[in-house]
Design an enzyme around this catalytic site. Structure first.
Site, mmCIF file in Angstrom:
data_model
loop_
_atom_site.group_PDB
_atom_site.id
_atom_site.type_symbol
_atom_site.label_atom_id
_atom_site.label_comp_id
_atom_site.label_asym_id
_atom_site.label_seq_id
_atom_site.Cartn_x
_atom_site.Cartn_y
_atom_site.Cartn_z
ATOM 1 C CG ASP A 151 -5.251 -0.107 6.770
ATOM 2 O OD1 ASP A 151 -4.150 -0.386 7.265
ATOM 3 O OD2 ASP A 151 -5.948 -0.938 6.157
ATOM 4 C CG PHE B 293 -0.178 -3.435 9.289
ATOM 5 C CD1 PHE B 293 1.067 -4.056 9.265
ATOM 6 C CD2 PHE B 293 -1.310 -4.258 9.245
ATOM 7 C CE1 PHE B 293 1.192 -5.446 9.186
ATOM 8 C CE2 PHE B 293 -1.204 -5.642 9.165
ATOM 9 C CZ PHE B 293 0.043 -6.236 9.138
ATOM 10 C CG ASP C 143 -1.626 -1.142 1.586
ATOM 11 O OD1 ASP C 143 -1.623 -2.083 0.782
ATOM 12 O OD2 ASP C 143 -2.239 -1.178 2.664
ATOM 13 C CD GLN D 35 2.152 -1.183 5.268
ATOM 14 O OE1 GLN D 35 1.908 -2.247 5.796
ATOM 15 N NE2 GLN D 35 2.630 -0.154 5.951
#
Ligand code: FRU
Length: 493
Positions: free
Chosen positions: A163, A98, A39, A55
């Site tokens: 996220d 993340f 991502d 990421q």
């Protein structure tokens, strides 16, 4: 203070990234320094430049404990590599840093808001964490995590709480974060902070209720054309008609802010191709809403270029607009600065197959229009990356109003999905297509960007042919530009 884990990652990438020859990378699509990328993260303007984090697992071309890699750009097209900024080096992010987002603070620092993952027994615990920095080095906030399971609405899952996407609001910052509700499917939760550090739950923006996939990953929420847009990337999507075939797709919920919150009015897919996931948007200083996505998809992620030491690339950044209530996309206008000389054809009769002198290449920006010539146009086909037994096809059926992107002949020898069909209606019986190629990918924008479709290709670069074909009779316009970087052109001759 740079932790041992971060120093190790920095040493690793500075040693191994230079060994990857430029010829093995796309020319203008963002790729990881070395190893794995998924991502886009922290896509934001900071001190007048656009930063993009991602990421990142530098140590192999497989997903692994997540770091944040770092790039920046002045024009969305040429990317400068910067050292990795986050490594999983705290208890609360020991299983990975993340996805998350970034904003410039009023005191001149750059704030990152990301998900820290840690293992607890058999499950993951996901919390939201902050790091602040100067555009190169970032320090994790001493009071992390800033949001944890105690901040969730009742029944919200602590294993799927991730996220965060933040933006500046009238009274500080707001953030939308993905979560899983007791029915097992996704929700987009809104949080508020006066300063970017202290966060509280505000309300649930919208929920899947098992209609648009399960867990909602990577939400984004922004105004566009007088409406509010909620993007989510759901896992485990069930297709509806020609929409949402990607398994892990990106869904655009179009609505309005009513008194009690977001009121959903329309739903559409964001990209109809094979490879697009987890996009993020930003607002440019000149007021454009620009989106970048991971040009991959978890469901088809298996293939690798042979011997390649990087994996994963971003889409071309795309300007978003709403036209007739539909999300519309176009590559950022900055791409046009890299156009070489134009090759133009107007009103070329097309019956059966046709190639055109000067129309070939693997790094290009090409617009093609077809319209019926008297007789009904029954089908139109465009082949790219063609030659030596390879081809990638775009096939359009005007009557059905359906286009197919088919990369079965693109050199990917794995048994994953290679074709997608998606709605593209005729306009005055014809079609306009913009096609952007960059060595290892194709991105298609049909009908002025009403439908976008992306796919990665593994086709050898020598396969650079382009062929047009019609059933019935048509007239064809082509405007083709090579994209030229530092005097290095795409492979076209
Ligand atoms: C989406 C995603 C995110 C998560 C990240 C982990 O592709 O699964 O939900 O933060 O990737 O790398």
């Amino acid at each position: 203070m740079i932790s041992e884990a971060l120093q190790r990652a920095r040493d690793y990438e500075s040693r191994y990234a230079p060994l990857i020859p430029d010829t093995e990378r796309p020319l203008f699509h963002a790729t990881p320094s070395v190893g794995w990328m998924n991502d886009p993260n922290g896509f934001s303007f900071y001190r007048g430049e656009c930063h993009l984090f991602y990421q990142y697992h530098p140590y192999s071309c497989e997903w692994g404990p997540m770091h944040w890699g770092h790039l920046k750009t002045k024009d969305f097209i040429r990317w400068e590599r910067l050292p990795v900024v986050l490594a999983p080096d705290k208890l609360y992010d020991s299983a990975g840093c993340f996805s998350g987002s970034a904003q410039e603070l009023p005191d001149g620092r750059h704030l990152l808001l990301y998900t820290g993952v840690r293992r607890k027994g058999e499950t993951d615990v996901q919390t939201q964490c902050v790091a602040v920095g100067d555009g190169v080095n970032y320090e994790k906030y001493s009071l992390n995590p800033v949001l944890d399971e105690t901040d969730l609405p009742q029944g919200g899952s602590r294993a799927d709480f991730r996220d965060p996407k933040l933006w500046a609001s009238d009274s500080g910052y707001d953030a939308v974060i993905g979560n899983r509700t007791p029915d097992g499917s996704g929700a987009a939760l809104l949080f508020h902070s006066p300063d970017g550090f202290q966060w509280t739950f505000a309300r649930t923006l919208d929920r899947s209720q098992n209609r648009y996939g399960r867990m909602w990953e990577c939400p984004d929420y922004f105004p566009l054309g007088g409406r509010q847009i909620l993007f989510v990337s759901p896992q485990d999507m069930t297709p509806i008609g020609l929409e949402f075939h990607a398994g892990n797709g990106v869904v655009c919920l179009i609505g309005e802010e009513g008194k009690s919150g977001f009121v959903r009015q329309a739903v559409q897919a964001v990209d109809y191709g094979i490879d697009f996931y987890a996009p993020q948007t930003l607002l440019t200083p000149d007021g454009r809403r620009v989106m970048i996505g991971w040009m991959q998809n978890w469901n088809t992620v298996g293939h690798r270029l042979p011997g390649c030491r990087w994996f994963g690339q971003m889409s071309v950044p795309r300007e978003l607009s709403l036209r007739d209530g539909r999300l519309t996309q176009a590559p950022v206008r900055e791409l046009e600065q890299y156009r070489g000389e134009a090759v133009r054809y107007r009103g070329v009769p097309l019956e059966g197959p046709l190639t055109l002198p000067g129309v070939r290449g693997r790094v290009l920006d090409m617009t093609v229009s077809v319209r019926p010539a008297g007789d009904r146009l029954r089908a139109f086909r465009l082949y790219i990356a063609e030659g030596k037994g390879y081809e990638t096809a775009l096939r359009w059926d005007p009557e059905e109003g359906v286009m197919e992107l088919d990369r079965s002949g693109s050199g990917i020898c794995q048994d994953v999905v290679h074709a997608r069909r998606f709605p593209v209606q005729a306009e005055d019986g014809g079609l306009t297509l913009r096609v952007v190629l960059d060595r290892f990918s194709v991105e298609v924008f049909a009908s002025g960007g009403r439908a976008a479709a992306s796919a990665v290709l593994c086709t050898p670069q020598e396969a650079d042919g382009i062929r047009f074909e019609a059933d019935g009779a048509a007239l064809l316009d082509v405007e083709k530009y090579e994209l030229v970087f530092d005097g290095r052109e795409g492979e076209s001759r």
